[in-house]
Scaffold this motif. Structure first.
Motif, PDB file in Angstrom:
ATOM      1  N   HIS A   1       0.816  -1.219   0.000  1.00 48.45           N
ATOM      2  CA  HIS A   1       0.000   0.000   0.000  1.00 48.45           C
ATOM      3  C   HIS A   1       0.852   1.271   0.000  1.00 48.45           C
ATOM      4  N   GLN A   2       2.067   1.226   0.634  1.00 48.21           N
ATOM      5  CA  GLN A   2       2.912   2.418   0.587  1.00 48.21           C
ATOM      6  C   GLN A   2       3.361   2.717  -0.844  1.00 48.21           C
ATOM      7  N   GLY A   3       3.799   1.663  -1.560  1.00 47.70           N
ATOM      8  CA  GLY A   3       4.224   1.855  -2.937  1.00 47.70           C
ATOM      9  C   GLY A   3       3.087   2.292  -3.839  1.00 47.70           C
TER      10      GLY A   3
ATOM     11  N   SER B   1       0.753   6.170  -7.361  1.00 48.13           N
ATOM     12  CA  SER B   1      -0.508   6.750  -7.831  1.00 48.13           C
ATOM     13  C   SER B   1      -0.478   8.264  -7.701  1.00 48.13           C
ATOM     14  N   ASN B   2       0.061   8.774  -6.594  1.00 47.91           N
ATOM     15  CA  ASN B   2       0.158  10.220  -6.413  1.00 47.91           C
ATOM     16  C   ASN B   2       1.214  10.841  -7.315  1.00 47.91           C
ATOM     17  N   LEU B   3       2.171  10.041  -7.773  1.00 49.18           N
ATOM     18  CA  LEU B   3       3.201  10.528  -8.680  1.00 49.18           C
ATOM     19  C   LEU B   3       2.711  10.572 -10.118  1.00 49.18           C
ATOM     20  N   PHE B   4       2.035   9.506 -10.552  1.00 46.67           N
ATOM     21  CA  PHE B   4       1.717   9.380 -11.966  1.00 46.67           C
ATOM     22  C   PHE B   4       0.418  10.076 -12.366  1.00 46.67           C
TER      23      PHE B   4
ATOM     24  N   HIS C   1       3.520  16.415  -4.725  1.00 47.33           N
ATOM     25  CA  HIS C   1       2.306  15.718  -4.315  1.00 47.33           C
ATOM     26  C   HIS C   1       2.609  14.347  -3.722  1.00 47.33           C
ATOM     27  N   SER C   2       3.659  13.692  -4.215  1.00 48.80           N
ATOM     28  CA  SER C   2       3.982  12.341  -3.748  1.00 48.80           C
ATOM     29  C   SER C   2       5.036  12.323  -2.650  1.00 48.80           C
TER      30      SER C   2
END
Length: 212
Positions: A106-108, A113-116, A152-153
């Motif tokens: 879940h951390q990855g 998701s917040n990066l892409f 954001h990430s």
């Protein structure tokens, strides 16, 4: 009774465990270096092609290019994106495997998701700019959206990535005013800043075999 030093060591271990559970600490610093080297290679390749065609960068952002050059530029950008993503996933996956942290835990998932998502939105926005023939803002917008994605990430991984994002945004905004330096800014942002960040993360967290 535990000594003061032992208590400090215990508290430090607890803090480390809490950070590991809330942050994805297997993001590879070497992947940042790899992305930066790819970006510099791409910048050099584009500059070489423009010289071969007797073109200047201002011919690109003013739309004075032929179909061959347009296809070449799109091919370079897409190839760099695929290679960069592949490098990040490969090197980060190897580091995660070594440290026992699953890359798709879940951390990855939260990190990527917040990066892409901002990167995907930025890519679509750049396509809109191309559709309306606003070429001079494509390179600056790529830097700005990349910087926003990093900021954001950043709360899900190393905090230093936030400063990388701020640097990318600053370069992008400067390139919006000095559009003739768009290619140089692109190379400095995706190339130089990524290499500096990756080297910092590698020597700070990874060289001694520790993620934190």
């Amino acid at each position: 009774m535990k000594s003061y030093q032992e208590q400090l060591a215990t508290l430090e271990e607890i803090r480390s465990l809490m950070q590991r559970s809330s942050r994805f600490t297997s993001l590879s610093g070497l992947s940042g270096v790899a992305v930066g080297l790819l970006a510099l290679a791409g910048t050099g390749l584009v500059n070489w092609h423009l010289n071969q065609q007797n073109l200047l960068y201002q011919d690109v952002y003013q739309g004075r290019i032929n179909q061959e050059t347009a296809i070449f530029l799109v091919t370079v950008v897409l190839s760099l994106f695929i290679l960069a993503v592949g490098s990040v996933l490969l090197l980060t996956g190897l580091k995660a495997q070594k440290s026992g942290q699953a890359i798709w835990h879940h951390q990855g998932q939260r990190l990527f998701s917040n990066l892409f998502i901002p990167i995907a939105v930025g890519g679509l926005f750049c396509l809109i700019l191309l559709y309306h023939n606003i070429l001079y803002l494509v390179a600056p917008c790529m830097l700005i959206f990349y910087g926003l994605a990093l900021i954001h990430s950043s709360k899900y991984t190393f905090s230093e990535i936030r400063y990388l994002g701020l640097g990318e945004i600053a370069l992008g905004l400067l390139a919006c005013f000095q559009i003739e330096y768009g290619l140089i800014a692109w190379g400095m942002g995706f190339g130089g800043l990524n290499i500096l960040y990756g080297a910092l993360i590698h020597y700070t967290y990874e060289r001694n075999g520790s993620n934190l």
